[in-house]
Design a protein around this motif. Sequence first.
Motif, PDB file in Angstrom:
ATOM      1  N   VAL A 289      32.101  42.375  53.101  1.00  0.00           N
ATOM      2  CA  VAL A 289      32.183  40.984  52.651  1.00  0.00           C
ATOM      3  C   VAL A 289      31.231  40.791  51.480  1.00  0.00           C
ATOM      4  O   VAL A 289      30.036  41.112  51.561  1.00  0.00           O
ATOM      5  CB  VAL A 289      31.836  40.018  53.794  1.00  0.00           C
ATOM      6  CG1 VAL A 289      31.828  38.573  53.294  1.00  0.00           C
ATOM      7  CG2 VAL A 289      32.831  40.185  54.935  1.00  0.00           C
ATOM      8  N   PRO A 291      30.166  37.610  48.954  1.00  0.00           N
ATOM      9  CA  PRO A 291      30.357  36.189  48.626  1.00  0.00           C
ATOM     10  C   PRO A 291      30.663  36.020  47.149  1.00  0.00           C
ATOM     11  O   PRO A 291      30.258  36.821  46.302  1.00  0.00           O
ATOM     12  CB  PRO A 291      29.020  35.559  49.008  1.00  0.00           C
ATOM     13  CG  PRO A 291      28.035  36.680  48.920  1.00  0.00           C
ATOM     14  CD  PRO A 291      28.771  37.928  49.298  1.00  0.00           C
ATOM     15  N   ASN A 292      31.410  34.964  46.849  1.00  0.00           N
ATOM     16  CA  ASN A 292      31.691  34.661  45.453  1.00  0.00           C
ATOM     17  C   ASN A 292      30.498  33.919  44.855  1.00  0.00           C
ATOM     18  O   ASN A 292      29.380  33.985  45.382  1.00  0.00           O
ATOM     19  CB  ASN A 292      32.987  33.844  45.349  1.00  0.00           C
ATOM     20  CG  ASN A 292      32.935  32.592  46.217  1.00  0.00           C
ATOM     21  OD1 ASN A 292      31.904  32.292  46.810  1.00  0.00           O
ATOM     22  ND2 ASN A 292      34.041  31.891  46.290  1.00  0.00           N
ATOM     23  N   GLU A 293      30.733  33.235  43.770  1.00  0.00           N
ATOM     24  CA  GLU A 293      29.628  32.555  43.091  1.00  0.00           C
ATOM     25  C   GLU A 293      28.989  31.490  43.976  1.00  0.00           C
ATOM     26  O   GLU A 293      27.796  31.222  43.865  1.00  0.00           O
ATOM     27  CB  GLU A 293      30.147  31.933  41.787  1.00  0.00           C
ATOM     28  CG  GLU A 293      30.675  32.959  40.785  1.00  0.00           C
ATOM     29  CD  GLU A 293      31.207  32.287  39.545  1.00  0.00           C
ATOM     30  OE1 GLU A 293      31.230  31.029  39.527  1.00  0.00           O
ATOM     31  OE2 GLU A 293      31.616  33.002  38.604  1.00  0.00           O
ATOM     32  N   ARG A 294      29.790  30.869  44.861  1.00  0.00           N
ATOM     33  CA  ARG A 294      29.254  29.867  45.774  1.00  0.00           C
ATOM     34  C   ARG A 294      28.959  30.490  47.138  1.00  0.00           C
ATOM     35  O   ARG A 294      29.275  31.648  47.382  1.00  0.00           O
ATOM     36  CB  ARG A 294      30.242  28.705  45.930  1.00  0.00           C
ATOM     37  CG  ARG A 294      30.489  27.945  44.627  1.00  0.00           C
ATOM     38  CD  ARG A 294      31.517  26.853  44.835  1.00  0.00           C
ATOM     39  NE  ARG A 294      32.828  27.417  45.206  1.00  0.00           N
ATOM     40  CZ  ARG A 294      33.894  26.686  45.500  1.00  0.00           C
ATOM     41  NH1 ARG A 294      33.807  25.353  45.442  1.00  0.00           N
ATOM     42  NH2 ARG A 294      35.028  27.261  45.827  1.00  0.00           N
ATOM     43  N   ALA A 295      28.348  29.707  48.017  1.00  0.00           N
ATOM     44  CA  ALA A 295      28.017  30.196  49.350  1.00  0.00           C
ATOM     45  C   ALA A 295      29.286  30.340  50.192  1.00  0.00           C
ATOM     46  O   ALA A 295      30.343  29.769  49.886  1.00  0.00           O
ATOM     47  CB  ALA A 295      27.037  29.245  50.027  1.00  0.00           C
ATOM     48  N   ILE A 296      29.170  31.104  51.256  1.00  0.00           N
ATOM     49  CA  ILE A 296      30.302  31.282  52.167  1.00  0.00           C
ATOM     50  C   ILE A 296      30.618  29.936  52.824  1.00  0.00           C
ATOM     51  O   ILE A 296      29.720  29.242  53.294  1.00  0.00           O
ATOM     52  CB  ILE A 296      29.970  32.355  53.213  1.00  0.00           C
ATOM     53  CG1 ILE A 296      29.844  33.725  52.531  1.00  0.00           C
ATOM     54  CG2 ILE A 296      31.036  32.403  54.306  1.00  0.00           C
ATOM     55  CD1 ILE A 296      29.505  34.841  53.480  1.00  0.00           C
ATOM     56  N   ARG A 298      31.330  26.982  55.331  1.00  0.00           N
ATOM     57  CA  ARG A 298      30.827  26.743  56.695  1.00  0.00           C
ATOM     58  C   ARG A 298      31.890  25.995  57.498  1.00  0.00           C
ATOM     59  O   ARG A 298      32.861  25.455  56.951  1.00  0.00           O
ATOM     60  CB  ARG A 298      29.552  25.919  56.640  1.00  0.00           C
ATOM     61  CG  ARG A 298      29.759  24.526  56.083  1.00  0.00           C
ATOM     62  CD  ARG A 298      28.490  23.745  55.939  1.00  0.00           C
ATOM     63  NE  ARG A 298      28.736  22.371  55.541  1.00  0.00           N
ATOM     64  CZ  ARG A 298      29.000  21.969  54.320  1.00  0.00           C
ATOM     65  NH1 ARG A 298      29.044  22.860  53.331  1.00  0.00           N
ATOM     66  NH2 ARG A 298      29.228  20.687  54.058  1.00  0.00           N
ATOM     67  N   ILE A 310      36.087  33.987  50.071  1.00  0.00           N
ATOM     68  CA  ILE A 310      35.196  35.143  49.945  1.00  0.00           C
ATOM     69  C   ILE A 310      35.947  36.264  49.222  1.00  0.00           C
ATOM     70  O   ILE A 310      37.148  36.168  48.969  1.00  0.00           O
ATOM     71  CB  ILE A 310      34.697  35.657  51.320  1.00  0.00           C
ATOM     72  CG1 ILE A 310      35.899  35.982  52.210  1.00  0.00           C
ATOM     73  CG2 ILE A 310      33.765  34.667  51.983  1.00  0.00           C
ATOM     74  CD1 ILE A 310      35.508  36.643  53.525  1.00  0.00           C
ATOM     75  N   GLN A 311      35.199  37.326  48.905  1.00  0.00           N
ATOM     76  CA  GLN A 311      35.773  38.547  48.327  1.00  0.00           C
ATOM     77  C   GLN A 311      35.453  39.719  49.245  1.00  0.00           C
ATOM     78  O   GLN A 311      34.392  39.757  49.870  1.00  0.00           O
ATOM     79  CB  GLN A 311      35.216  38.804  46.932  1.00  0.00           C
ATOM     80  CG  GLN A 311      35.567  37.724  45.920  1.00  0.00           C
ATOM     81  CD  GLN A 311      34.946  37.981  44.567  1.00  0.00           C
ATOM     82  OE1 GLN A 311      34.070  38.849  44.422  1.00  0.00           O
ATOM     83  NE2 GLN A 311      35.376  37.240  43.555  1.00  0.00           N
ATOM     84  N   PRO A 401      27.465  37.595  54.681  1.00  0.00           N
ATOM     85  CA  PRO A 401      27.419  38.543  53.556  1.00  0.00           C
ATOM     86  C   PRO A 401      27.029  39.948  54.013  1.00  0.00           C
ATOM     87  O   PRO A 401      26.122  40.135  54.821  1.00  0.00           O
ATOM     88  CB  PRO A 401      26.360  37.939  52.634  1.00  0.00           C
ATOM     89  CG  PRO A 401      26.350  36.489  52.961  1.00  0.00           C
ATOM     90  CD  PRO A 401      26.641  36.406  54.428  1.00  0.00           C
TER      91      PRO A 401
END
Length: 561
Positions: A289, A291-296, A298, A310-311, A401
């Motif tokens: 996992v 994470p992208n530019e922002r947080a995972i 919730r 996510i990526q 992450p």
Amino acid sequence: MFPIQRRPKGRLVRLGAASLGCLASLFLGLAISIAHEGHGDADKSPAVSSAYPRVAARSDLYEIVGILKDGQLTIFIDDAITNEPVPDATLRVTIGDSPAIEAGAQSGIYTAALPDRKLTGSVEVIFSVAARKGDDLLVDSLTLPQAVVVPEKHRSNWLSPGRTVIAFTFAGLGFGLLAGYLRRRGRSVAAMSAAMVTGACVILAAISVGENRNSVSDASAPAARALSDAPRRLQDGSAFAAKPTQRLLDVRTAVAEPQTVRPALNLIGRVIADPNRSSIVQSIYGGRVVPNERAIPRIGQSVSKGDVLIQIEPHLPVADRTTILEKVGEIEQLIAVAENKLRRLRPLAERGAVPQGQVNDLESELEGLRARRETTRNSRTGFEVLRASTDGIITSAKVVPGQVIQPQDVLFQIADPKNLWVEALAYDDIGLNEPGEATAIGHNGPPIALSFLGTSRALRQHASVVHFAIPEPPAGLNIGQPLTVMVQRGAPVAGLIFPSDAVVRSSNGENIVWLHTAPERFEPKPVRVFPVDATRVIVAAGINERERVVVRGADLINQIR
């Protein structure tokens, strides 16, 4: 002459003692019965509900109760049907021959002082009520307390129980001394008679002691009784609850007309998400996992369709990576050969030595090789982007992450809280081809209207699965929450419909309702009930029309002991 045969003294004494014992037993039994006479009535609880004088009147509009305490009449005015307090009334009270006075009001309670505190006996009380519901006149009598009069048997005289005890005690002592004197002089018969008289005096003294105790207890019994309006259960099983107690318990009543409805069947259900408005997010290949530019995202977060969540960085074995790199190398080699050919042919095409179409074909081939290179290079080596499939809120998130996941693991669950279903299990054949009205209720929640969707023909744990839609889900409804589903079915039943809170369990386990038979009295009544929906029941037997049934506070009245 016949010789007189004398009996031995010992036998004569024994005969006298036996006679004395029989006489003593007879008098002792009489004394015990007299001494305990009257205690059976004293042990019984009083039949009245309260020692405070009160007046109660009822009409088609209002119900009035007045309680007399310390020379002041406290008056409660309630609705005659719902038992709801009437706080905005204008009340005028006429007590006996006195002129009418206007009662003062404070917090829905009215007060009026007695015009003459020397009044005794039964006095007529007239209540004139003017309120929003209508004007009314109620009349009843108030029994005022009287002065305590000492009975004749309790008054002091020369033959009082105390003096009688002293007299019989001294008489028994005198006859006892006389019996001893005659015994010493050899007069056995006279001594035995004196002894019997002595025993009789002792027994009569005991009887006098018992009467003295009875008189003392009878004289002190009225003074020991305390005044109290506390709720209590009466001897006939009914419950007494004064009007102040009813105000605290917020007791409400209702009168229902007979109706005909279909009874309901209870089903066990739970809330599920609408499959058309919910989705899950999974990875196809698995990996790590990222994470992208922002947080995972919730749980509880709102997302829209197409939002990147996510990526995933795929995991490749070394052999697969080698194969991909070899393939990329071959394509790059072909690209280099094609570029060299294109550089040679372009000048020739400009001079007309070679056709221009050959140059165009070579350029197209070069673009295809470059596209193949990018595809092969990114094959299972680039990031896998996971996006939201539907609009809604995230109800489940199971990623952090750096976590390594397997293919087809459920990472996110998305649901629309405005589109929910109910899944119920039916263990009986409920005939849902043409179902009636269906409702559901949770723990201390409002009733929820349901619409039938369908039932399965495959059993799950020996039960049929039934689905209902919730047209207007309440705000606090959660997915997975258990519900009690009620579906009307079967033949119609005639009866009286009341809220389900009106039916409580008695000490022996039967269903009962509490009837408001008097302003401060409630009577239990066994009933046969059937559920109608999540909040109502139909009373098929046990009560009649126009009877006032407690619909709020019945469980509290049921606890009165």
